[in-house]
Design an enzyme around this catalytic site. Structure first.
Site, PDB file in Angstrom:
ATOM      1  N   LYS A   1       0.706  -1.221   0.165  1.00  0.00           N
ATOM      2  CA  LYS A   1      -0.046  -0.155   0.001  1.00  0.00           C
ATOM      3  C   LYS A   1       1.108   1.417   0.000  1.00  0.00           C
ATOM      4  CE  LYS A   1      -0.177  -0.336   4.941  1.00  0.00           C
ATOM      5  NZ  LYS A   1      -0.804  -0.776   6.131  1.00  0.00           N
TER       6      LYS A   1
ATOM      7  N   ARG B   1     -10.961   0.380  14.275  1.00  0.00           N
ATOM      8  CA  ARG B   1     -10.836   0.982  13.133  1.00  0.00           C
ATOM      9  C   ARG B   1     -11.878   0.535  12.182  1.00  0.00           C
ATOM     10  NH1 ARG B   1      -4.715   1.385  10.588  1.00  0.00           N
ATOM     11  NH2 ARG B   1      -5.411  -0.753   9.941  1.00  0.00           N
TER      12      ARG B   1
ATOM     13  N   TYR C   1      12.552  32.354   4.091  1.00  0.00           N
ATOM     14  CA  TYR C   1      11.345  32.840   4.444  1.00  0.00           C
ATOM     15  C   TYR C   1      11.240  33.393   5.890  1.00  0.00           C
ATOM     16  CZ  TYR C   1       9.135  31.389  -0.012  1.00  0.00           C
ATOM     17  OH  TYR C   1       8.759  31.136  -1.043  1.00  0.00           O
TER      18      TYR C   1
ATOM     19  N   MET D   1       9.152  24.884  -0.184  1.00  0.00           N
ATOM     20  CA  MET D   1       8.492  24.168  -0.979  1.00  0.00           C
ATOM     21  C   MET D   1       9.269  23.035  -1.578  1.00  0.00           C
ATOM     22  SD  MET D   1       5.258  24.662  -3.652  1.00  0.00           S
ATOM     23  CE  MET D   1       4.362  25.285  -2.665  1.00  0.00           C
TER      24      MET D   1
HETATM   25  C1  LIG Z   1      -0.092  -1.685   6.875  1.00  0.00           C
HETATM   26  C2  LIG Z   1      -0.738  -3.112   7.486  1.00  0.00           C
HETATM   27  C3  LIG Z   1       0.188  -4.058   7.889  1.00  0.00           C
HETATM   28  C4  LIG Z   1       1.512  -4.119   7.859  1.00  0.00           C
HETATM   29  O1  LIG Z   1       2.307  -3.334   9.041  1.00  0.00           O
HETATM   30  P1  LIG Z   1       3.740  -3.150   9.372  1.00  0.00           P
HETATM   31  O2  LIG Z   1       3.769  -2.428  10.625  1.00  0.00           O
HETATM   32  O3  LIG Z   1       4.219  -2.151   8.228  1.00  0.00           O
HETATM   33  O4  LIG Z   1       4.433  -4.269   9.059  1.00  0.00           O
HETATM   34  C5  LIG Z   1      -0.299  -5.194   8.296  1.00  0.00           C
HETATM   35  N1  LIG Z   1      -1.657  -5.395   8.373  1.00  0.00           N
HETATM   36  C6  LIG Z   1      -2.457  -4.411   8.044  1.00  0.00           C
HETATM   37  C7  LIG Z   1      -3.926  -4.548   8.388  1.00  0.00           C
HETATM   38  C8  LIG Z   1      -2.006  -3.148   7.537  1.00  0.00           C
HETATM   39  O5  LIG Z   1      -3.024  -2.033   7.266  1.00  0.00           O
END
Ligand SMILES: *Cc1c(COP(=O)(O)O)cnc(C)c1O
Length: 831
Positions: free
Chosen positions: A492, A598, A726, A775
Site C-alpha cells: 500500500k 478502526r 522565508y 516548498m
Molecule cells: C499496513 C498494514 C500491515 C503492515 O504493518 P507493518 O507495521 O508495516 O508491518 C499489516 N496489516 C494491516 C491491516 C495493515 O494495514
C-alpha cells in the site's frame, strides 16, 4: 560414472524454474534439479517445467509424497532420477565435469576481495597474443556458493585455457564439496577479516576451513602480512599438501617471495629469486592495492612476464561494477542499465532481470559486441540471438562491428549500428515506447551516453531503492515464519514510498503468496503492470467494485453494509463471465475488530455475517484477519495477547458456522518478531520489508532499502547577522557558507526539519538546516563541510537512518518513508 550420469553431465542444467523460458533448444536436453530449500521447494514446479518441455528431472526422495508420486505418474515420457539430495547430485556431477579439463584453474577464497580479484584477473588475463593468450572462464558476479560454484564450473568448455572461480563458505564442512568441483591448481587466499563470524568457533578455525580449498593445489598465493594465514598454511596445509609451492608477498618487509614497496602509485617488487620489477598502479586505496598485488603476483606466477607485458594490461584495468539500475525512461519506457561485464553469463543474468521486472507491454534490448573469446563468432551470436528470442524481446538493437556482421542471426525487427555515435545520430528514438529496455554494453562502447539520451530527466532528487536489500529483508522474515506459514506483503501507499510496481514485480519473482493494497486503484495499477499474484484491497468502496471484478482484486469486507453491497454487486455484474473460473466462488477477506476499533466486525456481529454468507455459496471467505494495535511495544503485550485470544475465538466460531476453514492471519512486521507463536496460517509483512525493524528486538537484522539523495544547487558565503529564507527565521550567528539543496517539503522533506532540527549528510559531514524548509528547496550550513556546487548530498540512508530522522521530528519511520512524494524519481538497483 554411469551412462546416465555421463549424459546428465553434458546437458543444460537448471535449478530455478524461472530460468527455463520454454525455448525448444533450452528444454530439449535440459535437466532440472528440484532442490528443497529454506525458502522454496523446486518440486512444486515440475509440472510447470514439463509444460515448458523439460523431460529430465533430479528429485529428492524425501520430497516425494504419495500425491506427488501420483502427479509424476502423469508424465510417462519424463525421466525422474531419485536421490537423497539434488544439490549433492549436482555437485558430484560438476566435480566429474571438471575432470574433463586439464587447464590451469585458479581458486580464490578469503573474507574480502574475492570477486574483485576474480574480475580483475579475468580483465588482465583474457585475450592477448601468441603464447600470452588466455581464454578465461569465470564465475559470474559473486557466484561462490554451494549452488553457484557447480553452475559456474559447468560453463567451462574446451576453448577455455584458464578457469577462475571463487569459493565462499559460511560454516564448517562446506569447503570440501567446493574443492572437489573447482579443483584449483593455483590458489589465492585474499585475506581474513576480523569480523565475528557465526558459522565458525574461532578465526583460526575459519582460516583452516577456507584452506581446505587448496588441498590439491600446486601453488598457493597469499600475503604473509596476515600472520594467522601464514601460520595455518605452514601448520595445517603443509601437512596435507607438502609439495605445494608457496608464492607470498609482503608490504611490511616480512620474509616473502615478493617484497613490495609502494611510493604513491609506484610499486617496486623485489625478492631473492627475482629480478626487481617496477610498475605503476592504477588504483591506490589500500583495498585496491592488496587486490592488485594478488593479481600481479598471479600473473608473474602463471607466465614469466616482465613489466613491459604487465603494465599495459594494468593500464586497461577498470573498477568492477556489478550494479544494475532500473530507472524511468522517455516515451513511457523503463530502462535497465547494466554495467556488469558484457559476456554471455552477464547477458543471461541481465535478461533474467528484464524478464522478472518487465512492467511494460514490450521488451527491447540494446546490446554491444559481446566479449567472449571462448567461442567461434558464429556460435556466440547464434547463442546470443537464441537468448534474446527465448526472453521474448520484441525489439533488438545491436551496436558494434562484430554484432553488425552477424545481423543475419537476428529477427527482422532488429537494427544494427557500427558504433555508439552512429546509433546516437541515427536511431529514431520515438520508435522506442512503452517498453522495458535493457541497455548493456562493454565498456569501450560508453553506453552511459545512450542511457543519458533515453533517461527521463527530472530535478536532482532521487530515491534509490536497493532490490538486494529488499530480498535480504524478505528472506529474514521468511526464515522467521518458516515455510508452513504464508506471506502476504503490504504494498500500500506506493509500497511505503518505494515504488509499487517494481517492488511487486520483485515479490512476484520471489513468489510471495499475497499482496495487499489500501485502495482499488492501487490494485488496478499493479495489474496493469503485469502483477498476477492475488491482491487484497483493504478499503474497497462500492464505486470501485466493477474495477475489483474486472481486475480480479479481492476485497476486505469489514461491515455488513459492505458485505451486502458486494454480494449485490456480484449478482448485477453477471460476474460469471468475467471471473477466470466461471463457477468458482469469489474470494473475500473478513476483517475482525479485536481492539483496534478502526475497520472490522466486532465479535458480536459474526453470527449475522455467517448467516448471510451461508445463503450465498458464490462468496467464499478466503481469509480472516485482524490487526494488533501495539505489536511494536512490549508495554502492550498483555493487550496483544488479549487480541489474539479474541481473534482465535472469532475464527473458531466462523470455521464451525461456515463449515470450512479460512486462512487466518494476525501479525504485522513487528508482530512476526515479537510474537512468533501467533503466526497462524499467514502473516502480513509491511515496514520490515523496507528495512525498518519496528519491534526494536533485532535491530541489526535488516538492510537499509531506501537512500534519498539530492544535490547542491548553489553555495554562498553569508555574513553573521543576515537571515536565511522565508520569514527571516534563520539568523546567522557567525559568517557561514550556506548551500541550497534541491529538496523541499513538496518532495517529502518535512517542514519540521527546518531551523537546525534536521541534518543533511554532505561528503561525510552532517550539516544542519538553516531557516525554514521551502516548498522545493532547503538551505543548510556547510561551513564545516567540504562542499561544492553540484555535489550529491544524502537526506537519509546508511549514514543517516530513517529512524533518526523520524525521531528528530517526533514521528514514526512510516511517515518519513511514505512521505517521499511521487515527483521524486525512483531508481532501483541490484548487484
Ligand atoms: C499496513 C498494514 C500491515 C503492515 O504493518 P507493518 O507495521 O508495516 O508491518 C499489516 N496489516 C494491516 C491491516 C495493515 O494495514
Amino acid at each position: 560414472m554411469t551412462a546416465t550420469d555421463n549424459q546428465l553431465i553434458n546437458s543444460a542444467w537448471f535449478t530455478d524454474s524461472r530460468q527455463v523460458t520454454g525455448s525448444p533448444t533450452d528444454s530439449a536436453d535440459g535437466v532440472f534439479f528440484a532442490i528443497k530449500g529454506e525458502h522454496h521447494d523446486g518440486h512444486e514446479f515440475i509440472s510447470d517445467l514439463y509444460q515448458k518441455g523439460i523431460r529430465q528431472f533430479v528429485v529428492e526422495r524425501s520430497a516425494l509424497s504419495p500425491e506427488r508420486r501420483n502427479e509424476l505418474a502423469n508424465y510417462p515420457d519424463a525421466t525422474f532420477i531419485e536421490v537423497d539430495s539434488s544439490l549433492r547430485m549436482l555437485q558430484n556431477l560438476a566435480a566429474d565435469y571438471r575432470q574433463q579439463f586439464q587447464i590451469p584453474v585458479i581458486g580464490i577464497t578469503g573474507s574480502n576481495g574475492k570477486t574483485i580479484v576474480k574480475e580483475w584477473l579475468a580483465q588482465l588475463l583474457d585475450g592477448g597474443e601468441g603464447t600470452d593468450t588466455f581464454v578465461v572462464a569465470k564465475s559470474p558476479k559473486s557466484y561462490n556458493s554451494q549452488l553457484g560454484v557447480p553452475l559456474s564450473v559447468h560453463e567451462l568448455n574446451h576453448e577455455h585455457t584458464l578457469g577462475i572461480f571463487e569459493a565462499g563458505i559460511s560454516t564448517t564442512q562446506e569447503m570440501p564439496a567446493l574443492e572437489a568441483i573447482i579443483r584449483p591448481t593455483i590458489g589465492i587466499f585474499t585475506n581474513i577479516g576480523t569480523a565475528h563470524d557465526e558459522g565458525f568457533r574461532t578465526r583460526k578455525q575459519k582460516i583452516a576451513e577456507k584452506l581446505r580449498l587448496f588441498t590439491h593445489a600446486d601453488t598457493l598465493i597469499y600475503s604473509v602480512d596476515y600472520a594467522d594465514i601464514d601460520e595455518e598454511v605452514n601448520l595445517l596445509l603443509k601437512a596435507v599438501n607438502p609439495v605445494m609451492r608457496l608464492v607470498t608477498w609482503s608490504l611490511t618487509g616480512k620474509n616473502a617471495t615478493y617484497q613490495a614497496t609502494l611510493q604513491g602509485k609506484q610499486l617496486q617488487l623485489t625478492g631473492n629469486e627475482i629480478t626487481p620489477i617496477y610498475l605503476v598502479l592504477p588504483f591506490q586505496d589500500s583495498a585496491s592495492v592488496e587486490n592488485l598485488l594478488h593479481c600481479i603476483v598471479t600473473m608473474l606466477t602463471l607466465r614469466s612476464w616482465g613489466a613491459d607485458a604487465i603494465q599495459p594490461r594494468l593500464n586497461r584495468l577498470r573498477p568492477v561494477s556489478m550494479r544494475l539500475e532500473q530507472k524511468e525512461g522517455i516515451n513511457n519506457c523503463v530502462l535497465i542499465d547494466d554495467s556488469y561485464n558484457n559476456d554471455v553469463a552477464g547477458l543471461q543474468l541481465a535478461l533474467r532481470f528484464l524478464n522478472q521486472q518487465s512492467t511494460r507491454s514490450r521488451r527491447a534490448v540494446i546490446l554491444s559486441d559481446v566479449l567472449q573469446s571462448g567461442q567461434p563468432e558464429a556460435d556466440l551470436y547464434e547463442q546470443v540471438s537464441g537468448l534474446v528470442q527465448s526472453n521474448q524481446v520484441e525489439q533488438f538493437i545491436g551496436i558494434g562491428p562484430v554484432l553488425s556482421r552477424n545481423a543475419h542471426f537476428f529477427g527482422t525487427n532488429s537494427l544494427f549500428y557500427q558504433t555508439t555515435d552512429e546509433f546516437l545520430a541515427n536511431f529514431p528514438v520515438s520508435t522506442l515506447r512503452d517498453s522495458t529496455v535493457l541497455i548493456k554494453g562493454a565498456r569501450p562502447f560508453s553506453f552511459e551516453r545512450i542511457v543519458h539520451r533515453l533517461e527521463r530527466k527530472v530535478h536532482g532528487t532521487v530515491l534509490e531503492i536497493n532490490l538486494d536489500a529488499l530480498t535480504h529483508n524478505l528472506n529474514y522474515y521468511r526464515e522467521k515464519v518458516g515455510s508452513e506459514t504464508k506471506l502476504m506483503v503490504m504494498v500500500k501507499a506506493f509500497a511505503y514510498g518505494s515504488g509499487s510496481a517494481e517492488v511487486a514485480q520483485l515479490l512476484q519473482f520471489h513468489r510471495v503468496d499475497y499482496l495487499a493494497v489500501a485502495y482499488a486503484d492501487e490494485g488496478v495499477s499493479l495489474r496493469q503492470n503485469g502483477v498476477h499474484l492475488p491482491i487484497m484491497v483493504m478499503n474497497p468502496a462500492p464505486e470501485t467494485f466493477a474495477a475489483l471484478l474486472e481486475y480480479n482484486l479481492e476485497p476486505e469486507i469489514y461491515s455488513i453494509r459492505l458485505l451486502r453491497a458486494w454480494a449485490e454487486g456480484l449478482g448485477k455484474s453477471g460476474h460469471s463471465a468475467l471471473s477466470p473460473m466461471p463457477h468458482a466462488p469469489r474470494p473475500l477477506h473478513l476483517k475482525v475488530d479485536t481492539g483496534m476499533h478502526r475497520l472490522g466486525f466486532l465479535e458480536s456481529e459474526l453470527p449475522d455475517v455467517a448467516a448471510y454468507l451461508n445463503q450465498r455459496p458464490d462468496l467464499r471467505v478466503s481469509t480472516v484477519f485482524s490487526h494488533l494495535v501495539g505489536a511494536d511495544e512490549a508495554k502492550f503485550n498483555s493487550f496483544s495477547h488479549q487480541q489474539y485470544d479474541t481473534f482465535l475465538r472469532s475464527t473458531a466460531y466462523l470455521e464451525s458456522a461456515l463449515g470450512y476453514r479460512p486462512t487466518r492471519h494476525l501479525l504485522n512486521s513487528a508482530g512476526i518478531v515479537r510474537f512468533p507463536e501467533y503466526k497462524l496460517d499467514m502473516v502480513r509483512l509491511g515496514i520490515g520489508l523496507y528495512g525498518v525493524e519496528a519491534s526494536g528486538i533485532d535491530p541489526l537484522a535488516l538492510q537499509q532499502v531506501g537512500t534519498l539523495r539530492s544535490v547542491i544547487s548553489q553555495i554562498k558565503t553569508v555574513k553573521a547577522g543576515e537571515s536565511i529564507g522565508y520569514s527571516r527565521k534563520g539568523v546567522l550567528e557567525h559568517d557561514a557558507r550556506i548551500a541550497t539543496i534541491a529538496i523541499g517539503y513538496a518532495d517529502g522533506y518535512d517542514r519540521r526539519l527546518g531551523n537546525g532540527v534536521g541534518q543533511i549528510w554532505v561528503n561525510g559531514t552532517r550539516c544542519p538546516t538553516v531557516g525554514n524548509v521551502c516548498m522545493d528547496m532547503t538551505m543548510i550550513d556547510v561551513t564545516e563541510a567540504s562542499a561544492t556546487e553540484g555535489d550529491d548530498v544524502l537526506i537519509f540512508g546508511d549514514t543517516l537512518p530513517i529512524a533518526e530522522l523520524a525521531q528528530r521530528i517526533d514521528t514514526i519511520p512510516y511517515e518519513i518513508l511514505t512521505g517521499v512524494s511521487e515527483r521524486v524519481k525512483r531508481v532501483f538497483f541490484k548487484n
